[in-house]
Design an enzyme around this catalytic site. Structure first.
Site, short mmCIF file in Angstrom:
data_model
loop_
_atom_site.label_atom_id
_atom_site.label_comp_id
_atom_site.label_asym_id
_atom_site.label_seq_id
_atom_site.Cartn_x
_atom_site.Cartn_y
_atom_site.Cartn_z
CB SER A 23 -0.24 3.79 4.37
OG SER A 23 0.52 4.78 3.73
CE1 TYR A 62 -0.58 7.39 8.87
CE2 TYR A 62 0.94 7.12 7.03
CZ TYR A 62 -0.34 7.15 7.53
OH TYR A 62 -1.40 6.95 6.67
#
Length: 714
Positions: A591, A604
Site C-alpha cells: 500500500s 494498518y
C-alpha cells in the site's frame, strides 16, 4: 433395416445408448444435422473414442452450384476437430467424385503426403474446415453414414498378437481386417479393397478392424450407423470381459498395494513439483495427476515392467503420450522430505529417459525429419501412488492422462485374449515426426505470456485478488483461486470456469493465518497443476482508527492477516518453487500507506510497512533461487474492493473530514493524474512484474496510486 422401435437399449452394458428419438425426429430430413447429432452422441462416451480422436461422415445428394445438377457430397469432421463437440462449422464438405478421381494422380505410398493438399480441390462448401488425413478412408467406402472410432475394446483386439483371427471368429467374418498402416490415401484404397474382397466371397461386411488402430462401421442412416457401431463395440467388450482372469490374473496380478487414498494424494502433492522441475528442463510444463482405479491396477501389477516400455499402439494415443512412460523407482511411502536426496535419486532415471528418446530419434529419423522435440517424458508412473502427465498446458496434460488410460485398457484387453503388441519404433517415429503433424504444430497460435505458469493469488474470490487472477488467466496462466469464505469461493470458481474453462482454474479454501491451511492449499495446487510459479500475497483487511481507539485485538488481527499471512504463504510457496528448481515470482500487494504517514492509521500503516520490508528481505535472500520478490503499492482502490468493508471507508472519511460519498472524488483529486484507481490497474501492475519483461527485477516497488507525491520512493 434396423429401426428405432426394434432396438432394446438395455442390452448395452459396455457402451452408452444416448440416442434421443425426439431430438432426432426434430432433425428429420436434414442428413447433415443427423450426422452431427450421431457424432456428438458417439463422442460423448469416452469408451467409444478419445477426445479429438476418430472421425465420422455422411454422403448425400446436393445441388452443384456450377451445374445446377444433383451430385454426391460427403460431409466429414474437419482436421483437428472433436466428434463430441462437432458442429457444422467444424466439418469439411467435398465432391465425392472429385475425391475419388484423385486415384488417377496418386503416385504411390511414398508420396502420400502430397495428396492432402489436393483435397482442397475437392471442396464443395467454401466455408469448409480443412479436410483431415482420414478423408479418403471415408471417401472410398460407399456407405452413406460411416463411423471411424478408437474404442478401447476394439483396439484391444486390434492390438492383440492374434487380432485378425480373433476378429474373424468373433464376428463370423462380418468384420473385415486391414493390417496396420499410417492413415492416408493408400489406407483408403485398402479399405475399399477389403470390402470388395469380402463381397467377391459373398460376405456383406458390417465393419472393418484396423490393426493396432481402430474400427470402421457404417449404416444406411445415421441411426443404423449408430446402432451398428454400438453393437460391434459391445460385442468386443463382452468378449474381453469374459476372458479377464480366465487364464491368468489381470496384468499378472498385483505386485504391490496402493497407499490409502489420502496418503496417495499427499505423496503425489509432495513429489509433483520435483517431477515438474525435471520435465521442465526445456520449457515450463503443467502437470496433471490421477489415481484412477484402472491406472492403479496397471502400475501396481507384475506386468508393469514388461508392458510399460512397449508404449501404445493406436496412433492417437501415441501422439499424446510419447514413445513410452517413465516408471519411478520410488517406494509408495518414500520419505520425500529430503528434496535434494530425492532429486539425486531421480536424476539418473530422467537422464536415462532423455538418452533413450535421443537414441530413438537418431535411429529413426529421416533426412527431412523435423528437429528433435523435448526429450522429457509426458507420462510418469509412480507405483502405489498414481500417474502424472506433463505438457504445455493443463488441457494437453489432462488429455495425455486420458489417452494413457485408454492405452491401459487396450493392454489389459489384449493380454486377456492374446498378447499385446505395440507399434514398431520406426512406425511410431513416423507418426510422431510426420511432416503433416509438424505443419499442424507450426500453425498453433503463439503461447501467451503466462502459458505454462501456475499462479496462486490469495483472496482471489473477489476485489483486487479476483482482478489479478482474471488477468493472469487471460494471459494463459493456470490460476488457483482461494478464499476463507466457501460460498464466495464457489461463486468465483463457477465464474472462472465459465469464462476460462475447467482446465484453467482450481480452487481451494485458504486461511492465510493458518500454516496447516496454507500447506493444504499448496498441496491442492500441486495436485491440480504440478506446482506453483507465482504467488501473489493479496489477502488483507483494513482498520482505520487512532492509536488511542485501536484495540489490541484489532492490532493482532491486522498483523496476523497482513504480515504473518504474507510470511506463511510466501514460505510455503518458496518451498514448492525450490522443489521445481526454476525460480518464480512473489508479488506482495502492499500500500501507499507503507511509506506515507497519515492520520488514524497506526495499525494498518505499520503492518503495510512490515510487508514492504519483508518483501525486500525475501528478495535479498532468494536471488540465488531465481525467485523474484516485488511489491505493488495500490492506493484508494474503492471499486469492487473488500477493503472498504468493516468500517474502513467511514474511518478514512472521518480522518479527512469528509463524507463516505465524497471519498472517490477526494482520492482522485489528491493524485497527480487525477485518476480513480481500479482493481484492474493493480492486476496490470502485477502482470508487469511476472509477464516476462521484468525477469531481472527483484526487490522493487511499483506504485499504482495515480501519483501521490508523499508516496514517492526516495
Amino acid at each position: 433395416m434396423t429401426t428405432i422401435s426394434t432396438v432394446d437399449a438395455t442390452k448395452f452394458k459396455h457402451v452408452s445408448y444416448l440416442w434421443d428419438d425426439a431430438k432426432a425426429a426434430a432433425l428429420a430430413g436434414d442428413e447433415v444435422a443427423l450426422f452431427i447429432y450421431r457424432s456428438n452422441m458417439l463422442g460423448a462416451d469416452l469408451r467409444l473414442t478419445n477426445y479429438g480422436g476418430g472421425n465420422t461422415s455422411v454422403k448425400l445428394k446436393d445441388v452443384d452450384p456450377l451445374t445446377g445438377q444433383e451430385t454426391d457430397i460427403m460431409w466429414i469432421k474437419g482436421s483437428g476437430g472433436d466428434i463430441g463437440t462437432l458442429k457444422k462449422s467444424g466439418c469439411a464438405a467435398l465432391y465425392v467424385d472429385r475425391l475419388r478421381s484423385l486415384e488417377n494422380v496418386y503416385r504411390g505410398i511414398e508420396f502420400e503426403d502430397e495428396m492432402v493438399a489436393l483435397f482442397n480441390h475437392c471442396i464443395f462448401d467454401l466455408d469448409s474446415k480443412a479436410p483431415s488425413i482420414d478423408t479418403p478412408l471415408h471417401g472410398f467406402l460407399p456407405f452413406a453414414h460411416i463411423d471411424h472410432l478408437h474404442p478401447d475394446a476394439a483396439i484391444a483386439i486390434a492390438a492383440a498378437k492374434d487380432g485378425q483371427k480373433i476378429t474373424e471368429e468373433l464376428f463370423n467374418g462380418e468384420i473385415g481386417w486391414v493390417g496396420w498402416q499410417r492413415p492416408g490415401f493408400d489406407l483408403g484404397l485398402q479399405l475399399r479393397a477389403c470390402l470388395e474382397e469380402a463381397a467377391a466371397k459373398g460376405i456383406k461386411l458390417r465393419g472393418i478392424m484396423l490393426g493396432s488402430h481402430g474400427l470402421f462401421t457404417w449404416g444406411d442412416t445415421a441411426y443404423e450407423s449408430y446402432i451398428n457401431t454400438l453393437e460391434v463395440i459391445e460385442k468386443c467388450a463382452e468378449y474381453l470381459e469374459s476372458n479377464y482372469g480366465k487364464s491368468r490374473p489381470v496384468f499378472g496380478g498385483a505386485k504391490i498395494d496402493s497407499l490409502p487414498e489420502a496418503d496417495r494424494k499427499l505423496q503425489a502433492a509432495k513429489v509433483a513439483p520435483i517431477l515438474r522441475g525435471f520435465c521442465s528442463s526445456e520449457r515450463q510444463m503443467i502437470g496433471h495427476f490421477t489415481d484412477d482405479v484402472r491406472v492403479l491396477e496397471f502400475i501396481n501389477s507384475n506386468d508393469l515392467e514388461k508392458l510399460a516400455p512397449l508404449g501404445t499402439s493406436c496412433p492417437d494415443h501415441f501422439l499424446r503420450t510419447k514413445i513410452s512412460p517413465l516408471v519411478l523407482e520410488l517406494a509408495p511411502s518414500e520419505d520425500l522430505s529430503d528434496v535434494a536426496g530425492i532429486k539425486a535419486k531421480l536424476t539418473p532415471a530422467f537422464e536415462a529417459y532423455r538418452a533413450m528418446y535421443t537414441e530413438y530419434y537418431n535411429t529413426c529419423k529421416h533426412d527431412n525429419s523435423p528437429a528433435m522435440r523435448d526429450p522429457n517424458p509426458v507420462v510418469i508412473l509412480y507405483p502405489g501412488v498414481g500417474m502424472f502427465t506433463f505438457a504445455k498446458d493443463k488441457t494437453t496434460a489432462r488429455l495425455a492422462s486420458e489417452y494413457y488410460i485408454n492405452a491401459v485398457n487396450v493392454m489389459k484387453g489384449a493380454e486377456a485374449v492374446s498378447e499385446y503388441t505395440s507399434l514398431p519404433r520406426q512406425e511410431a517415429f513416423d507418426i510422431e515426426y510426420w511432416l503433416l503433424e509438424e505443419a499442424k504444430l507450426q500453425r498453433m497460435p503463439k503461447p501467451k505470456a503466462l502459458s505454462g505458469r501456475v499462479a496462486l493469488v490469495t483472496g482471489s474470490a473477489g476485489g483486487i485478488g479476483k482482478a489479478i487472477a482474471k488477468k493472469f488467466a487471460e494471459e494463459g496462466a493456470c490460476v488457483i483461486i482461494n478464499d476463507i469464505n466457501e460460498e464466495r469461493l464457489d461463486g468465483a470458481k463457477a465464474e472462472f470456469v465459465q469464462i476460462f474453462g475447467k482446465d484453467a482454474v482450481a480452487s481451494t479454501l485458504l486461511n492465510v493465518t493458518d500454516a496447516a491451511s496454507t500447506e493444504q492449499a499448496l498441496d491442492n495446487a500441486c495436485l491440480a497443476f504440478g506446482g506453483v510459479d507465482i504467488v501473489i500475497n493479496n489477502a488483507g483487511i483494513s482498520i482505520s482508527k487512532s492509536i488511542a481507539d485501536h484495540s489490541l485485538e484489532e492490532w493482532d488481527r491486522l498483523y496476523d492477516i497482513l504480515v504473518k499471512g504474507q510470511f506463511i504463504v510466501s514460505k510455503a510457496g518458496i518451498e514448492v518453487m525450490r522443489k521445481q528448481g526454476f525460480g518464480g515470482d512473489i508479488v506482495n500487494i502492499v500500500s501507499k500507506n507503507a511509506v506515507v504517514a497519515g492520520p488514524n492509521n497506526p495499525g494498518y500503516g505499520s503492518a503495510k510497512a512490515a510487508q514492504a520490508h519483508l518483501t525486500r528481505l525475501m528478495a535479498a535472500e532468494l536471488g540465488a533461487d531465481k525467485i523474484r520478490v516485488n511489491t505493488v503499492n495500490p492506493d484508494a482502490v474503492i471499486s469492487d474492493s473488500n477493503i472498504w468493508a468493516g468500517g474502513w471507508a467511514e474511518g478514512r472519511a472521518k480522518a479527512y473530514g469528509i463524507t463516505v460519498a465524497e471519498l472517490p472524488a477526494y482520492y482522485a483529486k489528491r493524485t497527480l493524474l487525477n485518476e480513480i484507481i481500479l482493481p484492474v490497474d493493480i492486476a496490470n501492475a502485477c502482470f508487469a512484474f511476472v509477464g516476462g519483461l521484468l525477469g531481472k527485477s527483484t526487490g522493487n516497488a511499483l506504485n499504482v496510486d495515480g501519483g501521490v507525491a508523499m508516496g514517492f520512493y526516495r
